[in-house]
Design a protein around this motif. Structure first.
Motif, short mmCIF file in Angstrom:
data_model
loop_
_atom_site.label_atom_id
_atom_site.label_comp_id
_atom_site.label_asym_id
_atom_site.label_seq_id
_atom_site.Cartn_x
_atom_site.Cartn_y
_atom_site.Cartn_z
N UNK A 186 1.00 -1.07 -0.03
CA UNK A 186 -0.03 0.01 -0.12
C UNK A 186 1.00 1.19 -0.22
N UNK A 187 0.33 2.22 -0.71
CA UNK A 187 1.09 3.58 -0.45
C UNK A 187 0.42 4.31 0.67
N UNK A 188 1.15 5.45 1.13
CA UNK A 188 0.75 6.35 2.24
C UNK A 188 0.78 5.68 3.61
N UNK A 189 -0.18 5.53 4.42
CA UNK A 189 -0.01 5.12 5.76
C UNK A 189 -0.63 3.68 5.85
N UNK A 190 -0.06 3.04 6.57
CA UNK A 190 -0.72 1.70 7.00
C UNK A 190 -0.47 1.34 8.65
N UNK A 191 -1.31 0.57 9.00
CA UNK A 191 -1.31 0.38 10.39
C UNK A 191 -1.09 -1.09 10.67
N UNK A 192 -0.19 -1.60 11.75
CA UNK A 192 0.16 -2.84 12.03
C UNK A 192 0.29 -2.92 13.68
N UNK A 193 0.40 -4.18 14.16
CA UNK A 193 0.47 -4.40 15.45
C UNK A 193 2.03 -4.52 15.68
N UNK A 194 2.27 -4.21 16.97
CA UNK A 194 3.89 -3.87 17.42
C UNK A 194 4.32 -5.57 17.39
N UNK A 195 5.73 -5.50 16.77
CA UNK A 195 6.30 -6.58 16.46
C UNK A 195 5.89 -7.35 15.14
N UNK A 196 4.94 -6.91 14.48
CA UNK A 196 4.61 -7.50 13.28
C UNK A 196 5.60 -7.16 12.09
N UNK A 197 5.80 -7.66 11.18
CA UNK A 197 6.73 -7.45 10.13
C UNK A 197 5.83 -6.79 8.78
#
Length: 222
Positions: A107-118
């Motif tokens: 994805x372009x722009x901003x994404x959100x992941x959980x802490x310690x995810x790759x």
């Protein structure tokens, strides 16, 4: 570069020169852009353009190519004060557009992941000399790339990734993504301690008595 001719004048001991110098500010540009053609002369009476341009030209000058979509040759022919002609050409090569595209998890722009995810970073570049991947905040070093590629980054905190590139045409381009990190939830509180053996209603020692009726209990907190 310049082209010129030497002529002997006067008493035969001194020389003078006719000079024609024709250059382009950039000889390799991307399609849809332009550059400047420059020329200067000495001992020239008149000049005419051909190939990618046309018409009479001043003996010294600058002219824009306009936006080009194909490689173009510019030729200038100038008559000297000595009855000869000097000819000079310069070619402006036109290449495909320079592009840079940086993505995180596709994805372009901003994404959100959980802490310690790759977070999987991937980039596509074209017509670049080299690119520098910068990571902020917290990363003192950067990585340099000369071709498209990818890498995984374990995300311990929110970070911004920027790919800054130098194009083959002498300019700079960049693209960036931001990866927001959701912190891990706090661990659950520890379970409460079990009640004292002399206040749990259980015959803990198997003598048929519990709590205050057990001879081994002197108080409810035992």
């Amino acid at each position: 570069g310049a082209v010129g001719e030497h002529f002997t004048v006067g008493d035969g001991c001194s020389t003078t020169q006719a000079l024609l110098d024709l250059t382009a500010d950039n000889t390799y540009i991307q399609t849809g852009s332009g550059t400047q053609i420059r020329w200067r002369t000495d001992n020239i009476t008149s000049c005419n353009a051909s190939d990618g341009w046309s018409g009479a030209k001043a003996i010294n000058g600058v002219q824009s190519t306009g936006n080009l979509t194909a490689t173009t040759k510019y030729t200038l022919s100038c008559a000297t004060n000595f009855g000869t002609t000097l000819v000079r050409s310069v070619t402006v090569q036109v290449g495909p557009p320079a592009t840079v595209d940086l993505k995180a998890n596709g994805s372009d722009g901003t994404i959100t992941v959980n802490q310690n995810d790759i977070a999987q970073l991937s980039w596509s570049i074209s017509q670049m000399q080299s690119c520098l991947l910068r990571v902020l905040p917290g990363y003192p070093s950067s990585a340099t790339y000369t071709s498209s590629g990818s890498r995984g980054v374990r995300m311990d905190a929110t970070r911004t990734f920027t790919l800054s590139c130098s194009t083959l045409y002498g300019g700079n381009m960049s693209d960036g993504v931001r990866v927001n990190v959701i912190p891990l939830p706090p661990p659950p509180p520890p379970p409460p301690p079990p009640p004292p053996a002399c206040n749990d209603g259980v015959d803990n020692d198997g003598d048929g008595r519990a709590d205050a009726t057990d001879p081994g209990c002197s108080s409810p907190t035992d």
